[in-house]
Design a protein around this motif. Structure first.
Motif, PDB file in Angstrom:
ATOM      1  N   GLU A  55       0.786  -1.229   0.000  1.00 40.90           N
ATOM      2  CA  GLU A  55       0.000   0.000   0.000  1.00 40.90           C
ATOM      3  C   GLU A  55       0.818   1.279   0.000  1.00 40.90           C
ATOM      4  OE1 GLU A  55      -2.790  -0.035   3.178  1.00 40.90           O
ATOM      5  OE2 GLU A  55      -3.711  -1.907   2.539  1.00 40.90           O
ATOM      6  N   ALA A  56       2.081   1.229   0.461  1.00 40.48           N
ATOM      7  CA  ALA A  56       2.833   2.476   0.606  1.00 40.48           C
ATOM      8  C   ALA A  56       4.333   2.247   0.614  1.00 40.48           C
ATOM      9  CB  ALA A  56       2.424   3.190   1.890  1.00 40.48           C
ATOM     10  N   THR A  57       5.048   3.317   0.289  1.00 36.51           N
ATOM     11  CA  THR A  57       6.504   3.370   0.366  1.00 36.51           C
ATOM     12  C   THR A  57       6.837   4.387   1.447  1.00 36.51           C
ATOM     13  OG1 THR A  57       6.672   2.876  -1.988  1.00 36.51           O
ATOM     14  CG2 THR A  57       8.620   3.826  -0.926  1.00 36.51           C
ATOM     15  N   PHE A  58       7.543   3.933   2.504  1.00 40.52           N
ATOM     16  CA  PHE A  58       7.810   4.776   3.658  1.00 40.52           C
ATOM     17  C   PHE A  58       9.263   5.238   3.703  1.00 40.52           C
ATOM     18  CE2 PHE A  58       4.118   2.366   4.890  1.00 40.52           C
ATOM     19  CZ  PHE A  58       3.369   3.250   5.645  1.00 40.52           C
ATOM     20  N   PHE A  59       9.428   6.489   4.044  1.00 41.71           N
ATOM     21  CA  PHE A  59      10.717   7.084   4.372  1.00 41.71           C
ATOM     22  C   PHE A  59      10.547   7.507   5.836  1.00 41.71           C
ATOM     23  CE2 PHE A  59       9.898   7.458  -0.090  1.00 41.71           C
ATOM     24  CZ  PHE A  59      11.097   7.104  -0.690  1.00 41.71           C
ATOM     25  N   LEU A  60      10.452   6.491   6.687  1.00 39.87           N
ATOM     26  CA  LEU A  60      10.005   6.697   8.056  1.00 39.87           C
ATOM     27  C   LEU A  60      10.949   7.579   8.866  1.00 39.87           C
ATOM     28  CD1 LEU A  60       7.576   6.023   9.690  1.00 39.87           C
ATOM     29  CD2 LEU A  60       8.661   3.916  10.408  1.00 39.87           C
ATOM     30  N   ASP A  61      12.249   7.470   8.627  1.00 45.17           N
ATOM     31  CA  ASP A  61      13.195   8.310   9.355  1.00 45.17           C
ATOM     32  C   ASP A  61      12.976   9.788   9.043  1.00 45.17           C
ATOM     33  OD1 ASP A  61      14.324   6.029  10.478  1.00 45.17           O
ATOM     34  OD2 ASP A  61      15.825   5.863   8.893  1.00 45.17           O
ATOM     35  N   ASN A  62      12.287  10.063   7.961  1.00 46.68           N
ATOM     36  CA  ASN A  62      11.993  11.435   7.550  1.00 46.68           C
ATOM     37  C   ASN A  62      10.500  11.750   7.637  1.00 46.68           C
ATOM     38  OD1 ASN A  62      14.436  10.327   5.665  1.00 46.68           O
ATOM     39  ND2 ASN A  62      14.803  12.329   6.571  1.00 46.68           N
ATOM     40  N   ALA A  63       9.748  10.876   8.313  1.00 39.27           N
ATOM     41  CA  ALA A  63       8.331  11.098   8.608  1.00 39.27           C
ATOM     42  C   ALA A  63       7.493  11.330   7.351  1.00 39.27           C
ATOM     43  CB  ALA A  63       8.178  12.270   9.587  1.00 39.27           C
ATOM     44  N   THR A  64       7.800  10.569   6.294  1.00 38.84           N
ATOM     45  CA  THR A  64       7.171  10.767   4.983  1.00 38.84           C
ATOM     46  C   THR A  64       6.838   9.418   4.357  1.00 38.84           C
ATOM     47  OG1 THR A  64       8.475  12.783   4.690  1.00 38.84           O
ATOM     48  CG2 THR A  64       7.539  11.821   2.701  1.00 38.84           C
ATOM     49  N   ALA A  65       5.754   9.384   3.571  1.00 39.75           N
ATOM     50  CA  ALA A  65       5.409   8.173   2.820  1.00 39.75           C
ATOM     51  C   ALA A  65       4.617   8.557   1.578  1.00 39.75           C
ATOM     52  CB  ALA A  65       4.594   7.206   3.677  1.00 39.75           C
ATOM     53  N   VAL A  66       4.597   7.626   0.623  1.00 38.49           N
ATOM     54  CA  VAL A  66       3.771   7.758  -0.580  1.00 38.49           C
ATOM     55  C   VAL A  66       2.865   6.544  -0.593  1.00 38.49           C
ATOM     56  CG1 VAL A  66       3.741   7.896  -3.097  1.00 38.49           C
ATOM     57  CG2 VAL A  66       5.592   9.002  -1.810  1.00 38.49           C
ATOM     58  N   ARG A  67       1.577   6.785  -0.585  1.00 41.19           N
ATOM     59  CA  ARG A  67       0.580   5.713  -0.529  1.00 41.19           C
ATOM     60  C   ARG A  67      -0.035   5.538  -1.912  1.00 41.19           C
ATOM     61  NH1 ARG A  67      -4.530   6.042   3.606  1.00 41.19           N
ATOM     62  NH2 ARG A  67      -5.397   4.004   3.192  1.00 41.19           N
ATOM     63  N   ASN A  68      -0.393   4.280  -2.247  1.00 45.64           N
ATOM     64  CA  ASN A  68      -0.963   4.044  -3.573  1.00 45.64           C
ATOM     65  C   ASN A  68      -2.437   3.666  -3.561  1.00 45.64           C
ATOM     66  OD1 ASN A  68      -0.964   1.340  -2.841  1.00 45.64           O
ATOM     67  ND2 ASN A  68       0.859   0.849  -4.012  1.00 45.64           N
ATOM     68  N   LYS A  69      -3.037   3.461  -2.407  1.00 42.56           N
ATOM     69  CA  LYS A  69      -4.476   3.153  -2.347  1.00 42.56           C
ATOM     70  C   LYS A  69      -5.059   3.767  -1.104  1.00 42.56           C
ATOM     71  CE  LYS A  69      -4.214  -1.054  -5.026  1.00 42.56           C
ATOM     72  NZ  LYS A  69      -4.367  -2.470  -5.067  1.00 42.56           N
ATOM     73  N   PRO A  70      -5.638   4.924  -1.143  1.00 38.21           N
ATOM     74  CA  PRO A  70      -5.681   5.866  -2.265  1.00 38.21           C
ATOM     75  C   PRO A  70      -4.329   6.552  -2.445  1.00 38.21           C
ATOM     76  CG  PRO A  70      -6.710   6.849  -0.348  1.00 38.21           C
ATOM     77  CD  PRO A  70      -6.333   5.438   0.033  1.00 38.21           C
ATOM     78  N   HIS A  71      -4.178   7.241  -3.539  1.00 36.77           N
ATOM     79  CA  HIS A  71      -2.917   7.910  -3.854  1.00 36.77           C
ATOM     80  C   HIS A  71      -2.785   9.166  -3.013  1.00 36.77           C
ATOM     81  CE1 HIS A  71      -1.786   5.233  -7.082  1.00 36.77           C
ATOM     82  NE2 HIS A  71      -3.084   5.163  -7.338  1.00 36.77           N
ATOM     83  N   GLU A  72      -1.761   9.152  -2.148  1.00 36.42           N
ATOM     84  CA  GLU A  72      -1.551  10.257  -1.214  1.00 36.42           C
ATOM     85  C   GLU A  72      -0.083  10.357  -0.849  1.00 36.42           C
ATOM     86  OE1 GLU A  72      -5.526  10.120   1.511  1.00 36.42           O
ATOM     87  OE2 GLU A  72      -4.115   8.479   1.829  1.00 36.42           O
ATOM     88  N   VAL A  73       0.314  11.551  -0.416  1.00 36.11           N
ATOM     89  CA  VAL A  73       1.600  11.750   0.237  1.00 36.11           C
ATOM     90  C   VAL A  73       1.285  11.951   1.706  1.00 36.11           C
ATOM     91  CG1 VAL A  73       3.595  13.273   0.474  1.00 36.11           C
ATOM     92  CG2 VAL A  73       2.733  12.715  -1.797  1.00 36.11           C
TER      93      VAL A  73
ATOM     94  N   PHE B 101       2.677  12.889   5.623  1.00 35.03           N
ATOM     95  CA  PHE B 101       3.670  13.470   6.520  1.00 35.03           C
ATOM     96  C   PHE B 101       3.170  13.217   7.935  1.00 35.03           C
ATOM     97  CE2 PHE B 101       3.762  16.149   2.689  1.00 35.03           C
ATOM     98  CZ  PHE B 101       5.076  15.952   2.300  1.00 35.03           C
ATOM     99  N   ILE B 102       4.047  12.704   8.809  1.00 26.89           N
ATOM    100  CA  ILE B 102       3.652  12.436  10.193  1.00 26.89           C
ATOM    101  C   ILE B 102       4.545  13.223  11.148  1.00 26.89           C
ATOM    102  CG2 ILE B 102       2.717  10.150   9.704  1.00 26.89           C
ATOM    103  CD1 ILE B 102       5.300   8.949  10.913  1.00 26.89           C
ATOM    104  N   SER B 103       4.022  13.433  12.359  1.00 27.80           N
ATOM    105  CA  SER B 103       4.793  14.126  13.383  1.00 27.80           C
ATOM    106  C   SER B 103       5.900  13.211  13.908  1.00 27.80           C
ATOM    107  CB  SER B 103       3.877  14.543  14.529  1.00 27.80           C
ATOM    108  OG  SER B 103       3.416  13.405  15.225  1.00 27.80           O
ATOM    109  N   GLU B 104       6.882  13.811  14.539  1.00 29.68           N
ATOM    110  CA  GLU B 104       7.984  13.043  15.142  1.00 29.68           C
ATOM    111  C   GLU B 104       7.456  12.026  16.153  1.00 29.68           C
ATOM    112  OE1 GLU B 104      11.469  13.126  14.764  1.00 29.68           O
ATOM    113  OE2 GLU B 104      11.045  14.295  12.946  1.00 29.68           O
ATOM    114  N   ARG B 105       6.400  12.396  16.881  1.00 33.76           N
ATOM    115  CA  ARG B 105       5.905  11.500  17.921  1.00 33.76           C
ATOM    116  C   ARG B 105       5.212  10.259  17.364  1.00 33.76           C
ATOM    117  NH1 ARG B 105       0.991  14.154  21.264  1.00 33.76           N
ATOM    118  NH2 ARG B 105      -0.512  14.388  19.569  1.00 33.76           N
ATOM    119  N   LEU B 106       4.939  10.232  16.058  1.00 39.06           N
ATOM    120  CA  LEU B 106       4.330   9.044  15.447  1.00 39.06           C
ATOM    121  C   LEU B 106       5.343   8.126  14.764  1.00 39.06           C
ATOM    122  CD1 LEU B 106       0.991  10.372  13.918  1.00 39.06           C
ATOM    123  CD2 LEU B 106       1.283   8.708  15.760  1.00 39.06           C
ATOM    124  N   ILE B 107       6.583   8.544  14.660  1.00 38.97           N
ATOM    125  CA  ILE B 107       7.579   7.727  13.949  1.00 38.97           C
ATOM    126  C   ILE B 107       7.739   6.357  14.605  1.00 38.97           C
ATOM    127  CG2 ILE B 107      10.024   7.494  13.352  1.00 38.97           C
ATOM    128  CD1 ILE B 107      10.023  10.509  12.734  1.00 38.97           C
TER     129      ILE B 107
END
Length: 162
Positions: free
Chosen positions: A127-145, A147-153
């Protein structure tokens, strides 16, 4: 052999445009400051968007929400050169997640831009490609970018590790 001035100018414009587009794609919009209250975010976004819809008392799903989870649905937010819908999730009135809806044909472009900025993804799922150390992901279902807070990493890392 002389270079024609218009060729040099065209080349410089191409480089500048490419750099501007790349920066526009890879950065989390500065307006989305994690920890900000829902009312403050709504106030900041009202003049920058077509409309903002408040959704109070959503079912609690975030581990950071102890008392309540709410959401702002933001329509017409400019991101990566297009007006888009953004969904801002608040845990106990603190911004924790930003989803920005994208188009299917943009998915690979976003992933490549994040790879060039952050390196290889930390996690890839169906469902997604995560760049978790940078609090970022690209999701494909649904298509979204995402961004998460540091406290959710760390909660995300634990979830993805299982």
């Amino acid at each position: 052999m002389k270079t024609k001035p218009y060729c040099l100018l065209a080349f410089l414009l191409l480089i500048l445009t490419s750099c501007a587009l790349q920066k526009n794609v890879v950065d989390k919009p500065k307006i989305f400051e994690f920890g900000t209250s829902m009312n403050e975010m709504k106030s900041r976004l009202t003049s920058l968007t077509d409309s903002v819809v408040v959704r109070n008392n959503e079912p609690i799903q975030l581990p950071t929400a102890k008392n309540e989870q709410s959401q702002l649905d933001v329509y017409g937010f400019e991101y990566a050169g297009k007006k888009r819908k953004a969904e801002l999730i608040f845990a106990d009135d603190a911004l924790d997640i930003v989803w920005i809806l994208t188009d299917a044909e943009e998915e690979q472009r976003f992933i490549e831009h994040f790879k060039s900025k952050y390196g290889e993804p930390t996690h890839s799922t169906g469902e997604a490609t995560f760049f978790l150390d940078n609090a970022t992901a690209v999701r494909n279902k649904p298509h979204e970018v995402l961004f998460i807070s540091e406290r959710l990493i760390e909660p995300y890392r634990q979830f993805l590790g299982n």
